[in-house]
Write a protein that holds these residues in place. Sequence first.
Motif, PDB file in Angstrom:
ATOM      1  N   PHE A  50      10.947  18.770   5.958  1.00 27.19           N
ATOM      2  CA  PHE A  50      11.846  17.723   5.466  1.00 27.19           C
ATOM      3  C   PHE A  50      11.239  16.988   4.275  1.00 27.19           C
ATOM      4  N   ALA A  51       9.955  16.639   4.376  1.00 29.22           N
ATOM      5  CA  ALA A  51       9.319  15.869   3.305  1.00 29.22           C
ATOM      6  C   ALA A  51       9.333  16.631   1.989  1.00 29.22           C
ATOM      7  N   GLN A  52       8.975  17.905   2.040  1.00 29.97           N
ATOM      8  CA  GLN A  52       8.930  18.682   0.802  1.00 29.97           C
ATOM      9  C   GLN A  52      10.315  18.857   0.195  1.00 29.97           C
ATOM     10  N   SER A  53      11.326  19.006   1.036  1.00 29.80           N
ATOM     11  CA  SER A  53      12.675  19.212   0.517  1.00 29.80           C
ATOM     12  C   SER A  53      13.263  17.942  -0.097  1.00 29.80           C
ATOM     13  N   HIS A  54      12.736  16.779   0.291  1.00 29.48           N
ATOM     14  CA  HIS A  54      13.255  15.511  -0.231  1.00 29.48           C
ATOM     15  C   HIS A  54      12.335  14.842  -1.258  1.00 29.48           C
ATOM     16  N   GLY A  55      11.136  15.355  -1.435  1.00 30.08           N
ATOM     17  CA  GLY A  55      10.176  14.679  -2.301  1.00 30.08           C
ATOM     18  C   GLY A  55       9.574  13.449  -1.650  1.00 30.08           C
ATOM     19  N   TYR A  56       9.466  13.493  -0.324  1.00 28.52           N
ATOM     20  CA  TYR A  56       8.926  12.371   0.438  1.00 28.52           C
ATOM     21  C   TYR A  56       7.485  12.656   0.871  1.00 28.52           C
ATOM     22  N   LEU A  57       6.814  11.618   1.349  1.00 29.51           N
ATOM     23  CA  LEU A  57       5.502  11.747   1.971  1.00 29.51           C
ATOM     24  C   LEU A  57       5.652  11.689   3.487  1.00 29.51           C
ATOM     25  N   VAL A  58       4.822  12.450   4.192  1.00 27.94           N
ATOM     26  CA  VAL A  58       4.799  12.387   5.651  1.00 27.94           C
ATOM     27  C   VAL A  58       3.917  11.215   6.067  1.00 27.94           C
ATOM     28  N   TRP A  94       0.833  -1.205   0.000  1.00 31.09           N
ATOM     29  CA  TRP A  94       0.000   0.000   0.000  1.00 31.09           C
ATOM     30  C   TRP A  94       0.866   1.252   0.000  1.00 31.09           C
ATOM     31  N   ILE A  95       1.914   1.269   0.805  1.00 33.78           N
ATOM     32  CA  ILE A  95       2.823   2.415   0.837  1.00 33.78           C
ATOM     33  C   ILE A  95       3.465   2.618  -0.532  1.00 33.78           C
ATOM     34  N   ARG A  96       3.916   1.544  -1.147  1.00 35.51           N
ATOM     35  CA  ARG A  96       4.525   1.643  -2.478  1.00 35.51           C
ATOM     36  C   ARG A  96       3.535   2.239  -3.487  1.00 35.51           C
ATOM     37  N   LEU A 145       3.808   5.862  -5.515  1.00 37.96           N
ATOM     38  CA  LEU A 145       3.767   5.967  -6.976  1.00 37.96           C
ATOM     39  C   LEU A 145       2.685   6.938  -7.425  1.00 37.96           C
ATOM     40  N   GLU A 146       1.520   6.847  -6.811  1.00 39.93           N
ATOM     41  CA  GLU A 146       0.403   7.716  -7.187  1.00 39.93           C
ATOM     42  C   GLU A 146       0.711   9.186  -6.959  1.00 39.93           C
ATOM     43  N   SER A 147       1.535   9.491  -5.984  1.00 43.13           N
ATOM     44  CA  SER A 147       1.837  10.879  -5.639  1.00 43.13           C
ATOM     45  C   SER A 147       3.140  11.377  -6.261  1.00 43.13           C
TER      46      SER A 147
END
Length: 242
Positions: free
Chosen positions: A124-132, A18-20, A24-26
């Motif tokens: 941090f998330a926005q600077s790395h392209g990550y999701l919180v 589900w996380i994967r 991908l969707e985002s």
Amino acid sequence: MIKSRKSPEEIVFLIENWIRQKTLESSSCGGVVGLSGGIDSAVVAVLLRRVFGENMLAIKMPCHSIEEDNLHADLLIEKFDLPWALVDLSETYDSLVKAVKLRTDSLAVANIKPRLRMTTLYAFAQSHGYLVCGTGNKAELTVGYFTKHGDSGVDLLPLGDLTKSEVRDVAEYLDIPSVIVEKAPSAGLWEGQTDEIEMGLSYDQIDNFIIGQTDGDKTNEIQTRFNSTKHKREIPPICELF
């Protein structure tokens, strides 16, 4: 102990897939989680490590926090070789509390801590392209035991459909240190604070409610809390004029 609805192995497999998929969707490339030293954040951090490898961050955000929690967070980081960062929010919190001029023992002031952590995680998330990735479980969501726009301010809730008992089962399956699994759950809002004392309910009682086992007055109380905290689980209502 509440019997899990699925095996820990099945749960981990489903959550990781589900996380994967959500990543991908985002069009994101990893995940970030606040590491408190407690069981829920430990489980999410290890799941992110398994899914993303180095493309994850576990952020320690002490805010006049208990030293034991810091030691437990470090224990997890070392055991699972987690990429991590430290942001001490204590001075920021003190400055804001001083500015708003509220009683320091009020819940409104205590809730500043998770809201500062939310802001930090998104930076941090926005600077790395990550999701919180949040750490709330189904028991907490059911009774509204979370801070609106604080620990609920996340992109994903990997544990959001798990009872607290299931979270413990998954933690043991992932080989999270027993000292983290077995300690009394706490949001760490103040010295000596525990989730169950603050809620006036045990996690087993809430888990029973979730799986449909009635418990007299406790069932009614949990249902009342579920109803009264509906607004915390929904996006803000829009005044539709047209």
